[in-house]
Design a protein around this motif. Structure first.
Motif, PDB file in Angstrom:
ATOM      1  N   LYS A   1      34.665   9.107 -26.506  1.00  0.00           N
ATOM      2  CA  LYS A   1      35.218  10.420 -26.736  1.00  0.00           C
ATOM      3  C   LYS A   1      35.067  11.334 -25.523  1.00  0.00           C
ATOM      4  CE  LYS A   1      35.199  14.200 -30.100  1.00  0.00           C
ATOM      5  NZ  LYS A   1      34.634  14.694 -31.376  1.00  0.00           N
TER       6      LYS A   1
ATOM      7  N   CYS B   1      48.121   8.246 -35.196  1.00  0.00           N
ATOM      8  CA  CYS B   1      47.475   7.969 -33.899  1.00  0.00           C
ATOM      9  C   CYS B   1      47.519   6.485 -33.608  1.00  0.00           C
ATOM     10  CB  CYS B   1      46.043   8.491 -33.947  1.00  0.00           C
ATOM     11  SG  CYS B   1      45.153   8.265 -32.371  1.00  0.00           S
TER      12      CYS B   1
ATOM     13  N   ILE C   1      42.020  13.149 -28.708  1.00  0.00           N
ATOM     14  CA  ILE C   1      40.702  12.491 -28.797  1.00  0.00           C
ATOM     15  C   ILE C   1      39.611  13.543 -28.894  1.00  0.00           C
ATOM     16  CG2 ILE C   1      39.082  10.990 -27.585  1.00  0.00           C
ATOM     17  CD1 ILE C   1      41.458   9.543 -26.383  1.00  0.00           C
TER      18      ILE C   1
ATOM     19  N   THR D   1      39.425  15.483 -32.259  1.00  0.00           N
ATOM     20  CA  THR D   1      39.156  14.715 -33.479  1.00  0.00           C
ATOM     21  C   THR D   1      37.670  14.421 -33.567  1.00  0.00           C
ATOM     22  OG1 THR D   1      41.323  13.693 -33.302  1.00  0.00           O
ATOM     23  CG2 THR D   1      39.749  12.623 -34.768  1.00  0.00           C
TER      24      THR D   1
ATOM     25  N   SER E   1      34.311   4.665 -31.296  1.00  0.00           N
ATOM     26  CA  SER E   1      34.833   6.007 -31.555  1.00  0.00           C
ATOM     27  C   SER E   1      34.123   7.036 -30.696  1.00  0.00           C
ATOM     28  CB  SER E   1      34.707   6.356 -33.044  1.00  0.00           C
ATOM     29  OG  SER E   1      33.334   6.269 -33.442  1.00  0.00           O
TER      30      SER E   1
ATOM     31  N   PRO F   1      37.437   9.703 -33.369  1.00  0.00           N
ATOM     32  CA  PRO F   1      38.687   9.085 -32.905  1.00  0.00           C
ATOM     33  C   PRO F   1      38.945   7.757 -33.588  1.00  0.00           C
ATOM     34  CG  PRO F   1      37.390   9.887 -31.045  1.00  0.00           C
ATOM     35  CD  PRO F   1      36.501   9.958 -32.248  1.00  0.00           C
TER      36      PRO F   1
END
Length: 783
Positions: free
Chosen positions: A134, A6, A187, A190, A130, A193
């Protein structure tokens, strides 16, 4: 090993978004950053600064050198590179694999404020790189903060992160030129991320928005500076233009004031004086104001430049204020004495104007008289004139010759005045001489044209007199010859009816006598045509344009030739008709002689057989009256009977037969009963026809005529007209095309030659009258 998938994809997209500005890109970080060249190029693009010149060699030492230059540049921006160095590392990939990756350092260096101020929407906060991004609302809020027209933030839902992310990524790619570095599904799918991938993507937004803000600030600053410069430059341009215009006006005006060339006329000199007064009253005062305004503008501009720390204005060469003052002094110097020179020149011209005016008056009078005379003398009106008109033109020309001689004195006076002006050195002597010479040349030309026209008129008069005599002779001879031809055509087309050889021989003799006159007639025709040809020869030789045709006759040579040719065509036709009739009469004569000889032999036999024949015919007639279907049989018997009794030798016996037949009717019960059965009315009708005077006697000829009418299929004029109307399509006329289409060729031409034109209201061109033709066939009208 290797970089996270990624992170590698995101960082590759982020690098390409900057490298494409330099016209390149990378496909694989591990390979394309190995030699450090594209890494240095990337740093130059995102920083806007120039790095040290890279090494272009392919050896490992060159690659390490380029990577160290890149790391040194990053360190110079305040980024701490702990345990990062190119020496001792095999490739750039190994450097990128270090825990504190240089790529992360790039983002830290050139994206110092990733958490942008988000005033809108309210209460939005980012806690980590993160989870906070998201749901996609962070990306959308970032776009909405700087470009609110691109995303309607109020319609977004937190429970629909996939839609939010796709909306933000699509808008960024379409409107902000930010490539799509991450997939929304990666995204959302996961749990945590990749922070570095998120940070790389967010840095692209930072560059997009911060670049726009910096550009706006820089643009405002530039606009302010440029506004001051533009104002100063406009003042400079105004000064330059005003100075140029003023100097140009001075340069144009001084030669005009210094011009001392005399004019040719008093009016021109007076106009010069008036122009000079207009110059002082109208043109010079505005230029004085412009000169003062120019000095004011120059001082104002210098003051503004000094207050804005700009260098002093230096006008173009020759446009200094001192240069303008010097030019202005020269202008005022040129004005001195100009008006006095004008007045002196006007007085000088007045002394010569009187004599020149006298010359012009006499010349104008003469030119007015001669105007159109040359055109009149050059006219070719005599070419289309008649003889009487030519005589009138000759008399008119004699009157003009008398007028021409009377103007000789005026021409001599004009030449004397021109000579005097030359002796006094008149300024306009060339034009005077030219006009005088033109008058003299025109006078000589008029004399020549006058003589030439007289000769042409006299020559044309003689030619027309000759042609008139020929026309008269042609008319005198053409008229009787035309009448002779028309009579000949009538005689040649006249229908003849003869019964004996003597009659046809008389017609043949008369025709031969007519043919004997044809050679003399042809000579007369040739003589008449020779007269016309002589006229044509005169016209062609002397180019005489005849105004019309022969005034004494309407008979043309073409008409004479046409009728002559028709006569020639009718002669052999007449010959053929006479020969055929002569042969027919000879044959009739032979038959009559043969018949006489045979009749004398058969006469006694007929006398003895009469009763048998009469009885047979009576029996046939009886059968016909009783049985109408036997009419055809009776017709045949009647034809045989009529044939037998048509000869003169038995005509008397036939008449006797009829008397006997009529007398036997009351005595024959069967025959009498049959007639009674037919009806007294029918018998009365027959008797009224064969015995109209009720004499009690029926002649043989009356009986033959009655039987012919009763047994023959006769036609009448009305039946013929009805037939023609069918062929014409129920019209009251018939056309040539319809006749030729419906009838045999010889009969169609026979009808066309004898039918009169149709003159009714519904007539069309070429319509023929078949009604009058039909009645003429039966003798009811003239054909």
């Amino acid at each position: 090993g290797g970089l996270g998938l990624c992170w590698a994809v995101t960082f590759t997209a982020w690098c390409n978004s900057h490298l494409r500005k330099a016209g390149t890109q990378i496909e694989n970080i591990e390979e394309d950053f190995r030699d450090g060249l594209k890494l240095m190029l990337l740093l130059e693009v995102i920083s806007g600064e120039r790095l040290a010149k890279p090494e272009r060699g392919k050896m490992r030492v060159h690659k390490i050198s380029n990577v160290n230059k890149a790391l040194d540049f990053i360190a110079s921006k305040g980024v701490k590179l702990v345990s990062i160095g190119a020496e001792g590392k095999e490739t750039m990939v190994e450097i990128l694999r270090l825990e504190t990756k240089p790529s992360w350092c790039l983002l830290s260096c050139f994206c110092p404020s990733l958490c942008l101020s988000l005033a809108e929407p309210a209460h939005f906060a980012l806690f980590c790189l993160s989870h906070s991004w998201k749901d996609g609302l962070g990306f959308c809020a970032l776009i909405h903060r700087h470009r609110p027209e691109l995303i309607d933030y109020g319609k977004l839902r937190k429970d629909d992160p996939l839609t939010n992310l796709n909306t933000a990524f699509d808008v960024a790619e379409k409107y902000l030129d930010i490539p799509k570095m991450l997939d929304a599904e990666d995204i959302v799918g996961t749990a945590r991320p990749d922070e570095k991938a998120i940070m790389t993507y967010v840095s692209s937004f930072y560059h997009a928005f911060s670049g726009a803000q910096k550009a706006e600030t820089a643009a405002n600053r530039i606009c302010k500076v440029l506004a001051v410069n533009q104002e100063n430059e406009q003042l400079m341009e105004d000064y330059e233009k005003l100075a140029s215009d003023l100097l140009e006006w001075i340069r144009r005006t001084i030669p005009w004031l210094e011009n001392r060339a005399p004019e040719n006329t008093m009016q021109a000199m007076q106009q010069k004086l008036e122009d000079f007064r207009d110059y002082r009253r109208l043109h010079k005062p505005p230029k004085v104001q412009e000169k003062c305004q120019l000095e004011i503008n120059f001082n104002t501009l210098q003051t503004k430049l000094r207050l804005s720390n700009r260098p002093a204005f230096m006008p173009s060469e020759g446009k200094m204020v001192s240069d303008i003052n010097n030019a202005w002094g020269g202008l005022e110097q040129a004005e001195k004495g100009y008006e006095e020179w004008l007045l002196n020149e006007i007085r000088r011209l007045e002394r010569l104007d009187h004599l020149a005016e006298k010359f012009r008056q006499k010349a104008s009078i003469h030119e007015s008289w001669t105007d159109g005379k040359e055109a009149m003398l050059q006219q070719k009106d005599y070419e289309t004139a008649t003889l009487s008109e030519i005589k009138a033109l000759l008399k008119k020309h004699e009157a003009f010759e008398s007028d021409l001689a009377a103007h000789q004195d005026r021409v001599e006076q004009i030449a004397a005045i021109a000579q005097e002006l030359n002796e006094l050195d008149y300024y306009d002597s060339p034009s005077v001489n030219a006009r005088c010479q033109k008058i003299c040349d025109q006078w000589d030309n008029l004399g020549a044209l006058t003589q030439k026209r007289r000769e042409a008129l006299e020559r044309t008069e003689k030619l027309l007199e000759t042609i008139d005599q020929l026309y008269l002779e042609y008319a005198k001879r053409a008229a009787p010859f035309n009448n002779w031809m028309e009579g000949a055509m009538e005689d040649l087309q006249d229908t003849f009816i003869v019964h004996t050889i003597e009659e046809i021989q008389g017609l043949t003799t008369a025709h031969e006598q007519f043919k004997a006159t044809l050679p003399d007639a042809d000579k007369e025709r040739q003589a008449i045509l020779g007269i016309h040809n002589e006229v044509s020869k005169i016209v062609q030789t002397y180019h005489v344009n005849m105004a019309g045709t022969n005034p004494y006759t309407t008979i043309t040579p073409q008409e004479i030739n046409g009728k002559w040719e028709h006569v020639r065509q009718l002669v052999p036709r007449r010959d053929q008709a006479l020969m055929e009739e002569h042969a027919r009469q000879q044959q009739n004569e032979r038959l009559r002689k043969q018949f006489g000889a045979q009749a004398n032999v058969i006469g006694p036999w007929i006398q003895t057989k009469m009763e048998v024949q009469l009885f047979s015919f009576s029996f046939s007639f009886l059968i016909c009256t009783q049985q109408p279907d036997k009419k055809e049989y009776f017709n045949e018997r009647l034809k045989l009977f009529l044939f037998d009794f048509a000869f003169p030798a038995v005509r008397c016996a036939a008449e006797q037969f009829l008397l006997t037949f009529m007398a036997l009717l009351p005595k024959c019960p069967g025959l009498h009963d049959s007639l009674v059965l037919q009806g007294e009315a029918e018998f009365a009708r027959i008797m009224s026809i064969v015995d109209p005077n009720r004499m009690g006697v029926v002649t043989f000829q009356a009986f033959i005529d009655f039987m012919s009418r009763e047994t023959a299929d006769t036609d009448t004029a009305d039946q013929v007209m009805a037939s023609f109307k069918i062929l014409a399509g129920d019209k009251n006329y018939i056309t040539v095309d319809e006749l030729r289409r419906e009838l045999p060729p010889d009969q169609a031409e026979y009808c066309i030659a004898r039918m009169a034109p149709y003159n009714g209201r519904d007539a069309v061109p070429g319509a023929l009258d078949y009604m009058s033709f039909s009645t003429a066939l039966y003798g009811e009208s003239d054909l």
